[in-house]
Design an enzyme around this catalytic site. Structure first.
Site, PDB file in Angstrom:
ATOM      1  N   LYS A   1     -45.296  60.099  10.695  1.00  0.00           N
ATOM      2  CA  LYS A   1     -46.051  61.563  10.989  1.00  0.00           C
ATOM      3  C   LYS A   1     -47.342  60.959  10.505  1.00  0.00           C
ATOM      4  CE  LYS A   1     -42.092  64.535  10.566  1.00  0.00           C
ATOM      5  NZ  LYS A   1     -41.820  65.806  10.294  1.00  0.00           N
TER       6      LYS A   1
ATOM      7  N   ASP B   1     -44.005  71.831  12.254  1.00  0.00           N
ATOM      8  CA  ASP B   1     -43.027  72.025  11.059  1.00  0.00           C
ATOM      9  C   ASP B   1     -43.484  73.294  10.342  1.00  0.00           C
ATOM     10  OD1 ASP B   1     -41.586  69.577  11.528  1.00  0.00           O
ATOM     11  OD2 ASP B   1     -42.923  68.320  10.136  1.00  0.00           O
TER      12      ASP B   1
END
Ligand code: ATR
Length: 278
Positions: free
Chosen positions: A67, A100
């Protein structure tokens, strides 16, 4: 065929293909498919180029440990820059975002947990905590961060101040001090309690959970964690992390397809895929 997928190292245990492919089937999007794409961390830039240019992928989700590593290879939006992590890439315009945060905040809303003005305790100071603190602070909560390594939490807050302009309403405390501040919501952003160490809890033994507390555990495997059991035993309410996982996927689904995501379909498919892995 419109191809999307998930990159990570490893990615074999991801339930995202099950969630997304069930959503395509439910909406009759027969020309869409979601695939696993393992990419080793040391060749992430090359991996992205191959998927885009040779694999014909429209976009990818990004999971651990990539990420942060994908950041220099995409155009991260403000949210991704603030959190320092990208979990969704659109190759059509080279952009990267972080869904997220959307998944977390949307799932709190879906569970009728009100954030503006609330005092919220965040456990942890890794990538998941960073997304939570960013989302909560932006939504108007007073955030208290508690972490095993206090200095790491201080660094996280300094980073968020510089990258997202979050200077007020967020502080680092010990667990004792944080409990004194009567939080209405505790969010577990540590990995403690995650399968296979299901008997562990990030809540220190001997300190009572605040009365009437809502506990949100980002851990989704197992679906009911030790911490969630402790919250319920203390008369509180417990919410597991599967909804967040599904809703971050739903946000990526909408970004790529332009269609509203069938969240319930994705939730059922995600739950079934998890059960099949146990
Ligand atoms: P992620 O990106 O998924 O958030 P991470 O960056 O590895 O993962 O962060 C994991 C978090 O869980 C950290 O806050 C870590 O605490 P430290 O900063 O002290 O390392 C926390 N954590 C992991 N194992 C823990 C344990 N056994 N007890 C308490 N905290 C733990």
């Amino acid at each position: 065929m419109n191809k999307v997928g998930i990159i990570g190292w490893p990615v074999t245990h991801s339930i995202s293909p099950a969630m997304h492919n069930a959503a395509y089937a439910a909406l009759g999007l027969t020309d869409w498919s979601y695939e696993l794409a393992p990419v080793p961390p040391d060749i992430v830039g090359k991996g992205l180029r191959i998927l885009r240019d040779e694999g014909g992928f429209i976009g990818v989700n990004v999971t651990v440990p990539l990420k942060e590593a994908v950041m220099p290879h995409v155009r991260p939006d403000e949210r991704a820059r603030a959190i320092g992590a990208v979990n969704t890439i659109d190759f059509r315009n080279g952009s990267g975002t972080n869904t997220d945060v959307i998944g977390f905040i949307d799932d709190l809303r879906a569970h009728d947990v009100s954030v503006p003005g609330a005092t919220v305790m965040v456990l942890g100071a890794g990538g998941a905590a960073r997304a939570a603190v960013y989302g909560l602070a932006k939504a108007g909560a007073r955030v208290i961060v508690v972490n095993r390594t206090m200095q790491k939490a201080q660094v996280m807050l300094a980073d968020l101040a510089l990258s997202a302009g979050i200077f007020t309403g967020v502080e680092v405390k010990t667990l004792d001090e944080a409990v004194e501040m009567s939080p209405s919501l505790v969010v577990n952003c540590t990995s403690v309690g995650m399968w296979p160490k299901v008997d562990e809890s990030p809540w220190i033994e001997g300190i009572p959970l605040p009365a009437g507390i809502v506990v949100y555990d980002m851990v989704y495997r197992p679906e009911v964690t030790r911490l969630m059991q402790q919250a319920e035993a203390a008369g509180g309410r417990a919410i597991g992390g599967l909804g967040m996982l599904v809703r971050q996927g739903a946000a990526a689904f909408t970004l790529w397809t332009g269609r509203e995501a069938p969240v319930e379909v994705m939730l059922t498919a995600g739950r079934e895929a998890l059960a099949a892995r146990l």
